[in-house]
Design a protein around this motif. Structure first.
Motif, PDB file in Angstrom:
ATOM      1  N   ASP A 194       0.877  -1.173   0.000  1.00 32.48           N
ATOM      2  CA  ASP A 194       0.000   0.000   0.000  1.00 32.48           C
ATOM      3  C   ASP A 194       0.913   1.222   0.000  1.00 32.48           C
ATOM      4  O   ASP A 194       1.467   1.586   1.041  1.00 32.48           O
ATOM      5  CB  ASP A 194      -0.908   0.014   1.223  1.00 32.48           C
ATOM      6  CG  ASP A 194      -1.917   1.165   1.178  1.00 32.48           C
ATOM      7  OD1 ASP A 194      -1.689   2.121   0.410  1.00 32.48           O
ATOM      8  OD2 ASP A 194      -2.921   1.117   1.915  1.00 32.48           O
ATOM      9  N   CYS A 197      -0.400   4.272   2.561  1.00 32.86           N
ATOM     10  CA  CYS A 197      -0.995   3.324   3.502  1.00 32.86           C
ATOM     11  C   CYS A 197      -1.825   3.935   4.621  1.00 32.86           C
ATOM     12  O   CYS A 197      -2.613   3.223   5.251  1.00 32.86           O
ATOM     13  CB  CYS A 197       0.077   2.417   4.095  1.00 32.86           C
ATOM     14  SG  CYS A 197       1.306   3.258   5.108  1.00 32.86           S
ATOM     15  N   GLY A 200      -3.123   1.943   7.666  1.00 27.80           N
ATOM     16  CA  GLY A 200      -2.874   0.532   7.390  1.00 27.80           C
ATOM     17  C   GLY A 200      -4.098  -0.352   7.298  1.00 27.80           C
ATOM     18  O   GLY A 200      -3.988  -1.576   7.380  1.00 27.80           O
ATOM     19  N   LEU A 203      -3.901  -3.250   4.735  1.00 33.04           N
ATOM     20  CA  LEU A 203      -2.985  -4.321   5.124  1.00 33.04           C
ATOM     21  C   LEU A 203      -3.581  -5.162   6.251  1.00 33.04           C
ATOM     22  O   LEU A 203      -3.472  -6.394   6.246  1.00 33.04           O
ATOM     23  CB  LEU A 203      -1.645  -3.722   5.555  1.00 33.04           C
ATOM     24  CG  LEU A 203      -0.965  -2.819   4.518  1.00 33.04           C
ATOM     25  CD1 LEU A 203       0.306  -2.195   5.079  1.00 33.04           C
ATOM     26  CD2 LEU A 203      -0.658  -3.589   3.241  1.00 33.04           C
ATOM     27  N   SER A 206      -6.317  -7.455   4.924  1.00 35.05           N
ATOM     28  CA  SER A 206      -5.731  -8.582   4.197  1.00 35.05           C
ATOM     29  C   SER A 206      -5.347  -9.688   5.168  1.00 35.05           C
ATOM     30  O   SER A 206      -5.603 -10.878   4.920  1.00 35.05           O
ATOM     31  CB  SER A 206      -4.496  -8.121   3.410  1.00 35.05           C
ATOM     32  OG  SER A 206      -4.845  -7.150   2.449  1.00 35.05           O
ATOM     33  N   VAL A 224       3.631  -7.677   4.401  1.00 35.60           N
ATOM     34  CA  VAL A 224       3.009  -6.380   4.134  1.00 35.60           C
ATOM     35  C   VAL A 224       4.060  -5.281   4.045  1.00 35.60           C
ATOM     36  O   VAL A 224       5.053  -5.288   4.782  1.00 35.60           O
ATOM     37  CB  VAL A 224       1.950  -6.033   5.205  1.00 35.60           C
ATOM     38  CG1 VAL A 224       0.845  -7.070   5.207  1.00 35.60           C
ATOM     39  CG2 VAL A 224       2.568  -5.913   6.595  1.00 35.60           C
ATOM     40  N   GLY A 226       4.315  -0.849   3.322  1.00 35.55           N
ATOM     41  CA  GLY A 226       3.569   0.389   3.209  1.00 35.55           C
ATOM     42  C   GLY A 226       4.480   1.590   3.137  1.00 35.55           C
ATOM     43  O   GLY A 226       5.642   1.543   3.568  1.00 35.55           O
TER      44      GLY A 226
END
Length: 536
Positions: A194, A197, A200, A203, A206, A224, A226
């Protein structure tokens, strides 16, 4: 999760917000310390759970250290960082200093958190700090799940975003939009990026999908990454990940995404998700000349929308998927942006476009569009027989785009805000699955909506809802990616069912399209006039 869980969130927020209202602090000055305390409470809860587990399972005497806690995805907390220790501090003690010391002690014992935790608690008045600790201590930790702390954190994030206006909107994307993006691109494995981001949320969702829907430990199957230009927002993201038990905090970095590619992203990611700032101007065109992130060139207009769109496209590997939020105007933008869009569409990577109605965001009322890329459906670099069966499955979508108009699908939260219910998210994402030739996911109540619309569980175009368009059809529409141009309208309801607000939205959408076309014509006329003048 207790039945009165939503009421608990509401009571906690109202109490905390009342304290802010009675202080001299702005929401932006108050949000990070409060969220830091929510983080601390969760860390304490998890530490206590693992301590009991270690004590119950130990059959021999040995020294228990921080590695034992980290092995069970818990942060190791020194005694001075325990929530009960802070609650019990005498009235005369410097409580701000004690919390600052607790945050430092946690970071010292857990290297990944270095620099992420707030240490500005002396900026809050002592009575407010003590009352905040008491408010959060009311959470009934014996009767609440681990996920609940993450939900409380998200709830506070959303409310602070609403209080902070546009600034808050930069770090928070409405959870129902995030969930829809995650459900459509299905980030079940690999590297996830991302590049804008915020806190977040993409993330985190996910990781929640991998854990709850697939039953895997997300830290073993996804990584992850970002990037965010504001240091304070980077810290919010790192705390959000930690609250949800997601590792990789060091992969969340500060940097200006237009000019800095901290994660060397070109062609490296399985999934990209983002809610970038819309219609940004002032990007230095000299700094991005020849940059591989912008293969279709920079638009001549002072607008960064098509810079972001190219950033997302170029970060994907040959089978990668992307999902992101974008201003409606980008779908029909003219001039140099139209040329970039045409070239992008002709790659075959544009997969799904979903129109979202107004009032989904806390900070703006305008509607938006969700864009989805899938490079796997346009693999022309490898013969079909050499592709794996899952990759071959998606080739039937080459040179096609699915358009969904979801502007009339929503749940009214209050007079000014809307969201998608879990069933509505499942329904919309299942339209995409049927388009892909996959089975529908029916886990949260979307079955009735799906059966009513697709009785055979097979995709079909539905007037006013969804339409698969070929590249020839898109070219005939001037390379527009506006779902409203393709899906048409559903059959008119009887006069007594006429929805004035819905019709007004439709007219506003049509006006927006016409305004975009008008601006494009103005640019063309201006360019032609300049050419004529220069030729004299």
């Amino acid at each position: 999760m207790p039945a009165n869980y939503t009421e608990l969130e509401k009571r906690l927020w109202e109490a905390a917000d009342e304290l802010r209202a009675n202080s001299k602090l702005k929401p932006s000055e108050y949000s990070v310390p409060v969220l830091g305390l929510v983080f601390l409470l969760y860390a304490d809860y998890k530490f206590a759970l693992v301590s009991q587990e270690i004590a119950g399972g130990s059959s021999r005497r040995r020294t228990v250290g921080k590695t034992d806690y980290q092995a069970k995805w818990a942060l190791y907390l020194p005694e001075t960082a325990r929530f009960e220790y802070l609650i019990d501090r005498p009235e005369a003690e410097d409580i701000g200093g004690a919390i600052n010391a607790a945050m430092k002690a946690i970071a010292d014992e857990n290297e990944e958190l270095g620099g992420a935790l707030p240490r500005n608690y002396n900026s809050l008045e002592k009575p407010i700090l003590r009352e905040l600790l008491k408010i959060l201590n009311r959470i009934p930790r014996k009767n609440i799940t681990e996920d609940a702390f993450g939900e409380i954190y998200q709830y506070f994030l959303g409310n602070f975003a609403q209080k902070e206006g546009q600034k808050g909107g930069e770090f928070f994307t409405p959870i129902s939009l995030v969930k829809l993006i995650v459900d459509v691109i299905e980030p079940n494995y690999g590297r996830i990026l991302d590049p804008a981001c915020g806190a977040g949320g993409m993330l985190v969702q996910s990781a929640i999908r991998v854990r709850n829907k697939l039953g895997f430990d997300p830290n073993k199957v996804i990584s992850v990454y970002g990037q965010e230009k504001v240091d304070g927002t980077v810290k919010l993201c790192q705390m959000n990940l930690a609250v949800h038990g997601v590792s990789g905090l060091r992969n969340i970095r500060e940097g200006n995404t237009y000019y800095q590619d901290i994660h060397n992203s070109v062609g490296e990611f399985d999934f990209v998700m983002a809610n970038p700032p819309f219609n940004v101007n002032g990007v230095d065109r000299e700094k991005i000349k020849g940059d591989p992130h912008y293969p279709f060139g920079a638009p001549t207009t002072d607008n960064a929308n098509y810079l972001w769109i190219q950033l997302f496209y170029t970060a994907l590997n040959p089978n990668g998927r992307a999902g992101f939020v974008m201003a409606n105007s980008a779908s029909d933008a003219r001039g140099s942006e139209l040329e970039i869009r045409r070239r992008l569409i002709q790659t075959g990577a544009v997969d799904v476009m979903i129109a979202i109605g107004s009032n989904f965001f806390y900070t703006v009322t305008l509607p938006c569009t969700l864009w989805f890329f899938d490079k796997g459906k346009c693999r022309r670099d490898v013969p079909v027989e050499r592709l794996h069966p899952p990759e071959r499955l998606h080739l039937h979508r080459q040179d096609k785009v699915l358009f969904i108009d979801a502007r009339h699908i929503y749940r009214q939260v209050d007079r000014a805000h809307r969201e998608f219910s879990e069933a509505q998210i499942e329904f919309i994402s299942n339209i995409v699955r049927l388009y892909r030739g996959e089975k529908a996911e029916l886990t949260v109540g979307g079955s009735e909506m799906l059966t009513e619309t697709f009785p055979d569980k097979v995709y079909r175009d539905v007037a006013g809802l969804c339409k698969i368009a070929t590249l020839d059809e898109i070219e005939a529409q001037g390379w527009s990616l506006n779902p409203g141009r393709y899906v048409g309208v559903a059959e008119r309801k009887e006069a007594e069912d006429f929805d004035f607000a819905a019709r007004l939205e439709e007219l506003n959408e049509e006006l927006e399209i016409l305004n975009v076309e008008a601006r494009g014509l103005e640019e063309t006329i201006a360019e032609n006039v300049m050419m004529l003048l220069e030729g004299e």
